[in-house]
Write an enzyme that holds these catalytic residues in place. Structure first.
Site, mmCIF file in Angstrom:
data_model
loop_
_atom_site.group_PDB
_atom_site.id
_atom_site.type_symbol
_atom_site.label_atom_id
_atom_site.label_comp_id
_atom_site.label_asym_id
_atom_site.label_seq_id
_atom_site.Cartn_x
_atom_site.Cartn_y
_atom_site.Cartn_z
ATOM 1 N N ASP A 151 -6.937 -1.946 4.001
ATOM 2 C CA ASP A 151 -6.254 -2.814 3.533
ATOM 3 C C ASP A 151 -6.560 -3.819 4.083
ATOM 4 O OD1 ASP A 151 -4.676 -1.248 2.294
ATOM 5 O OD2 ASP A 151 -3.605 -0.113 3.742
ATOM 6 N N ASP A 205 1.280 -1.003 -0.170
ATOM 7 C CA ASP A 205 0.001 0.125 0.014
ATOM 8 C C ASP A 205 0.688 1.418 0.305
ATOM 9 O OD1 ASP A 205 -2.302 1.550 0.416
ATOM 10 O OD2 ASP A 205 -1.499 1.765 2.802
#
Length: 386
Positions: free
Chosen positions: A287, A86
């Site tokens: 996430d 990420d």
């Protein structure tokens, strides 16, 4: 296993005298040889070969501030060929600053827009929300009351102002369907090319621009992953194309996927996992599904959300990306040590049992071989503590 070898020893005790004419007693007798065989065949070294290696590796990780939720994660890490990151909060510091607020359409003042944005962001857990609230605090602007606040996961926030106007803030994909033709034209004319979020108050449109800094260890950590661990690196983020490409170019990342919603990120992780084992590194609530779906999910302990930490398999308690390359190499070393231990333990058993039955190995030597093999396996595992 011990019961099996005990019964086998009893069998040898009563069959050897009849098959080979050996006496029952004495150093050449069947009982002596059966006892020697039982000691030589005892699988103590074989039993501790795997757990001692895993425990040593897990202890070494704990000393570095790496929390593993089980020893089998080391197996999974050793098999991975791809790492996905990420962006915000993982490769970057995640400490955003709101450096500019742009009025794209409407007449509402910037100060009032910031107050409404802060009112919406008060109940959110996201780096952008923190940046907006910090900016409002620095300008001594009180967040506007938003009585019917609602969060739309992966998109943004919505509510109603005290004047009755509908207010939305978040990703452009969340805001654009609600824009008038004039506001949409204004947005398309000045579409942001940096990290940003969009605020809509009734028919009026504002854009909040943010700055984020790369972590100091991001570039050397990714270079180490490529050179030492031989891993392919990908970037999965919900940010815009321009901001994503800027970070990817700085870090030398070739596989880039941007404008991903949580469900898009989950699908992409599932797709990449089919190409080989995938390590997913993230920190936010968005996430969490991807971290749970990846072969190995790694979250940041300090900046990471509780949801991400709970969904991940590994937690970096110090938020240090440089630990990732060390962890992958440690996992591969652990697998190698486990194989060495198993080969050593089996070799000692196989090399001692047959000579014991033939009378070539005395009882005292069988004890030394048995205990020596166990000690060697333990010492080999302790190398992983480094």
């Amino acid at each position: 296993i011990n019961v099996f070898f005990f019964l086998l020893s009893l069998l040898f005790t009563f069959t050897l005298p009849y098959l080979f004419g050996l006496p029952f007693l004495g150093e050449e007798g069947a009982i002596y040889r059966a006892l020697t065989f039982l000691i030589a065949a005892s699988p103590c070294a074989l039993i501790i070969a795997t757990p001692t290696a895993y425990l040593s590796a897990i202890s070494a990780c704990a000393r570095r501030g790496i929390l593993l939720k089980g020893g089998t994660i080391l197996d999974a890490l050793a098999s991975c060929t791809l790492t996905a990151f990420d962006k915000t909060g993982t490769l970057t510091t995640g400490s955003l600053s709101c450096h500019h607020i742009e009025r794209m359409h409407g007449t509402t003042s910037i100060e009032e827009a910031l107050a409404i944005a802060a009112g919406l962001e008060q109940g959110a857990v996201h780096p952008m929300a923190e940046a907006v609230l910090r900016e409002a605090n620095e300008q001594k602007i009180t967040p506007a009351p938003i009585p019917d606040f609602n969060a739309v996961a992966g998109y943004g926030l919505e509510g109603t102002t005290s004047s009755g106007a509908r207010a939305l803030i978040g990703h452009p994909d969340f805001i654009l369907p609600h824009l008038s033709q004039e506001a949409r034209a204004a947005y398309e004319k000045n579409r942001p090319d940096s990290l940003s979020s969009v605020l809509l108050i009734g028919e009026e449109l504002f854009c909040f621009h943010y700055k984020d800094e790369l972590r100091e260890e991001s570039l050397p950590s990714l270079e180490a992953l490529r050179k030492e661990s031989k891993l392919t690196i990908a970037l999965l983020t919900g940010d815009h194309s321009a901001a994503t490409h800027q970070v990817a170019e700085t870090l030398g990342i070739e596989k880039i996927f941007f404008d991903l919603r949580p469900e898009d990120k989950l699908d992409k992780v599932a797709e990449l996992s089919k190409q080989g084992g995938l390590i997913m590194v993230g920190d936010g609530v968005n996430d969490a599904p991807a971290l749970a779906r990846a072969t190995v999910g790694i979250s940041m302990g300090k900046i990471g959300s509780a949801t991400a930490v709970d969904a991940s398999d590994v937690v970096f308690l110090r938020d240090d990306l440089s630990h990732l390359n060390w962890l992958v190499l440690k996992a591969r070393t652990t697998m190698r040590v486990v194989k060495e231990n198993l080969i050593l333990a089996l070799a000692v058993i196989l090399l001692a049992t047959t000579p014991a039955l033939l009378g070539w190995v005395p009882l005292w030597l069988a004890v030394i071989l048995h205990e020596g093999g166990t000690v060697l396996v333990g010492l080999n595992s302790l190398r992983l503590l480094r």
